[in-house]
Design an enzyme around this catalytic site. Sequence first.
Site, PDB file in Angstrom:
ATOM      1  N   ASN A   1      -6.872   8.976   3.591  1.00  0.00           N
ATOM      2  CA  ASN A   1      -6.321   8.327   4.774  1.00  0.00           C
ATOM      3  C   ASN A   1      -6.633   9.118   6.038  1.00  0.00           C
ATOM      4  O   ASN A   1      -6.356  10.318   6.121  1.00  0.00           O
ATOM      5  CB  ASN A   1      -4.799   8.182   4.639  1.00  0.00           C
ATOM      6  CG  ASN A   1      -4.200   7.399   5.779  1.00  0.00           C
ATOM      7  OD1 ASN A   1      -4.384   6.178   5.866  1.00  0.00           O
ATOM      8  ND2 ASN A   1      -3.481   8.067   6.672  1.00  0.00           N
ATOM      9  N   GLU A   2      -7.217   8.443   7.010  1.00  0.00           N
ATOM     10  CA  GLU A   2      -7.430   8.948   8.366  1.00  0.00           C
ATOM     11  C   GLU A   2      -8.080  10.330   8.434  1.00  0.00           C
ATOM     12  O   GLU A   2      -7.470  11.320   8.870  1.00  0.00           O
ATOM     13  CB  GLU A   2      -6.105   8.938   9.137  1.00  0.00           C
ATOM     14  CG  GLU A   2      -5.534   7.543   9.265  1.00  0.00           C
ATOM     15  CD  GLU A   2      -4.302   7.439  10.143  1.00  0.00           C
ATOM     16  OE1 GLU A   2      -3.943   6.307  10.516  1.00  0.00           O
ATOM     17  OE2 GLU A   2      -3.697   8.489  10.460  1.00  0.00           O
TER      18      GLU A   2
ATOM     19  N   GLU B   1      -3.476  -0.355   8.335  1.00  0.00           N
ATOM     20  CA  GLU B   1      -2.295   0.093   9.082  1.00  0.00           C
ATOM     21  C   GLU B   1      -2.330  -0.489  10.486  1.00  0.00           C
ATOM     22  O   GLU B   1      -3.379  -0.515  11.126  1.00  0.00           O
ATOM     23  CB  GLU B   1      -2.222   1.630   9.219  1.00  0.00           C
ATOM     24  CG  GLU B   1      -1.745   2.365   7.990  1.00  0.00           C
ATOM     25  CD  GLU B   1      -1.583   3.854   8.241  1.00  0.00           C
ATOM     26  OE1 GLU B   1      -1.249   4.245   9.387  1.00  0.00           O
ATOM     27  OE2 GLU B   1      -1.785   4.638   7.304  1.00  0.00           O
TER      28      GLU B   1
ATOM     29  N   HIS C   1      -2.940  11.178   1.312  1.00  0.00           N
ATOM     30  CA  HIS C   1      -2.362  10.851   2.615  1.00  0.00           C
ATOM     31  C   HIS C   1      -1.665  12.094   3.172  1.00  0.00           C
ATOM     32  O   HIS C   1      -0.430  12.168   3.234  1.00  0.00           O
ATOM     33  CB  HIS C   1      -1.376   9.683   2.477  1.00  0.00           C
ATOM     34  CG  HIS C   1      -1.038   9.012   3.765  1.00  0.00           C
ATOM     35  ND1 HIS C   1      -1.138   7.651   3.957  1.00  0.00           N
ATOM     36  CD2 HIS C   1      -0.584   9.506   4.943  1.00  0.00           C
ATOM     37  CE1 HIS C   1      -0.758   7.342   5.185  1.00  0.00           C
ATOM     38  NE2 HIS C   1      -0.414   8.457   5.812  1.00  0.00           N
TER      39      HIS C   1
ATOM     40  N   ARG D   1       0.846  -1.192   0.000  1.00  0.00           N
ATOM     41  CA  ARG D   1       0.000   0.000   0.000  1.00  0.00           C
ATOM     42  C   ARG D   1       0.884   1.245   0.000  1.00  0.00           C
ATOM     43  O   ARG D   1       1.715   1.417   0.893  1.00  0.00           O
ATOM     44  CB  ARG D   1      -0.910   0.005   1.245  1.00  0.00           C
ATOM     45  CG  ARG D   1      -1.801   1.240   1.308  1.00  0.00           C
ATOM     46  CD  ARG D   1      -2.518   1.381   2.639  1.00  0.00           C
ATOM     47  NE  ARG D   1      -3.169   2.684   2.690  1.00  0.00           N
ATOM     48  CZ  ARG D   1      -3.392   3.373   3.798  1.00  0.00           C
ATOM     49  NH1 ARG D   1      -3.039   2.895   4.975  1.00  0.00           N
ATOM     50  NH2 ARG D   1      -3.969   4.556   3.742  1.00  0.00           N
TER      51      ARG D   1
ATOM     52  N   TYR E   1      -4.130   1.464  16.064  1.00  0.00           N
ATOM     53  CA  TYR E   1      -2.881   1.528  16.807  1.00  0.00           C
ATOM     54  C   TYR E   1      -3.050   1.380  18.316  1.00  0.00           C
ATOM     55  O   TYR E   1      -2.206   0.789  18.975  1.00  0.00           O
ATOM     56  CB  TYR E   1      -2.165   2.859  16.530  1.00  0.00           C
ATOM     57  CG  TYR E   1      -1.593   2.953  15.141  1.00  0.00           C
ATOM     58  CD1 TYR E   1      -0.331   2.449  14.853  1.00  0.00           C
ATOM     59  CD2 TYR E   1      -2.322   3.535  14.106  1.00  0.00           C
ATOM     60  CE1 TYR E   1       0.201   2.529  13.576  1.00  0.00           C
ATOM     61  CE2 TYR E   1      -1.798   3.612  12.823  1.00  0.00           C
ATOM     62  CZ  TYR E   1      -0.536   3.105  12.556  1.00  0.00           C
ATOM     63  OH  TYR E   1      -0.017   3.173  11.285  1.00  0.00           O
TER      64      TYR E   1
ATOM     65  N   ASN F   1      -7.421   1.428  10.050  1.00  0.00           N
ATOM     66  CA  ASN F   1      -6.104   1.677  10.653  1.00  0.00           C
ATOM     67  C   ASN F   1      -6.275   1.614  12.165  1.00  0.00           C
ATOM     68  O   ASN F   1      -7.136   2.305  12.709  1.00  0.00           O
ATOM     69  CB  ASN F   1      -5.577   3.058  10.273  1.00  0.00           C
ATOM     70  CG  ASN F   1      -5.290   3.207   8.789  1.00  0.00           C
ATOM     71  OD1 ASN F   1      -5.465   2.271   8.008  1.00  0.00           O
ATOM     72  ND2 ASN F   1      -4.858   4.390   8.389  1.00  0.00           N
TER      73      ASN F   1
END
Length: 513
Positions: free
Chosen positions: A164-165, A377, A120, A75, A307, A305
């Site tokens: 992204n995010e 992610e 991104h 990716r 974490y 994603n």
Amino acid sequence: MKFPPGFKFGAATSAYQIEGAWNASDKGRNIWDSMIHKNPSIIEDGTSGDVTCDSYHLWREDVQIAHDLGLHFYRFSISWTRILPTGFPNKISKDGVRYYNKLIDELLKKGIEPIVTLYHFDLPLSIQNLGGWTNPLIVDWFADYARTVFLMYADRVKTWVTINEPMIICDFNYNVGNLVPQITEEFLGPFICNKNVLMAHAKAWRIYDENYKEKYQGKISIANNPIWLEAQTEKDEELSERAREFGVGRYSDPIYSKEGGWPPTIEKIMAEYSKKQGFPYSRLPSFTDEEKKLVQGTYDYFSLNHYTSRLVRSARADEDPGLWYISGSRELNLVLEKDPQWPKTDFVYIVIQPEGIRRQIAWLNKRYHNLSILITENGLGTRSSDNYDTGRIHYIRDHLKQILLAIKEDGANIVGYTVWSLMDNFEWMFGQSMKFGLYDVDFSHPLRRRTPRASAHFYRNVIKHHSLDVPHPSHHWDKYRKTYNNGVTIKYSNCFLVLLVLLEHIICKLLLN
């Protein structure tokens, strides 16, 4: 410990973080180019993305290390201003288009699927100067960019991420303001941005759906990055659910829910709280019926994603909830805390609670009816350059174990897993001081030498055996290093120390191979 047939493993990077070549050919400036060149001190170690991993020139190296790992997919993101130097479709860069053509073709040649992210964090400066993600016209500007990229690469790229995010782009950026473009505006910024991001994603999804899906059978999503939020005590359960709706729900309900639009409880809370603040309207902008229909159903899978996690509790009477990564702390009168039992990391934001990813997946499946989920992610950042990265191995292994449990015990439809990141890179405000890579990058070397860490060896074995039941490579290294550290003192001659270093290097190479 076996993963189901068809489960795919990959790794990720992003354009600004690895490409370098910030002014190569006719590439335009993005917000990071501009802000860092004006004030390098905003980055912890004073570095920038001007060169970083130099992947613009060393893309073959990137493909080779991805191949060495045995990745099923890689990716990466496309730089908006490398394709459209002005940020708009009046000019398309032939060199920019050629660069990504070479990368995509080489990946396919090596049997690696390219997964492409359109955006991104690297917004064209020209668009930021017009208001960026708070200008509703960005919806059409992003659609123009997406249309251009699809035209160039849709024949070979089958999996896409639009943005992204969005929670970082909107909530974190406007609440905290320490990420580029460094604008703090808590009242309207996060929520206007929130709606515009969803609208931009939806337009891009529909362009692909109407023009390319039938022919190429590709899939598109938007990469959400919720923090798993769980109640600190039993009495905080309802509050925790509101917090989840305020976070992941606000960025997901309009796309994935059967009803469309904002989470109803959050829409009501925002209207009431805005009125108390003296606003004659809700700070959360409404969707028209037409807009709601445009956004609803614009997904082919859920891009997740993940974490870290936090505990949720009610704020005390004398306590200001303050502002945080997710909007809603003041509106819901809540505080987010770390459980002291969760291990800390070098990245103060991230504490380790692997069970959080399984609980987050369960919540998504319950709310949105058993989605197909791709983990886009997951990884651990450290300040250490040590290639015996035991902590990263444990982090990846423990999260993969929870993903397996989600599949086998909870019935989750998880189709793949992505490590962030393939290699060390420019990690935003940390610069090069925070390292997430499976591969160490020597940023002082003219060829940005890439060296596999122990985690690369571990991950390669997981992929090769399609299982977590593989040896832990750091066991051998830890034992060797303990012997070395106990047995060597500064009394030895310099010559003997050189021989020991060479011997260590040879042994490490043998273990890696």
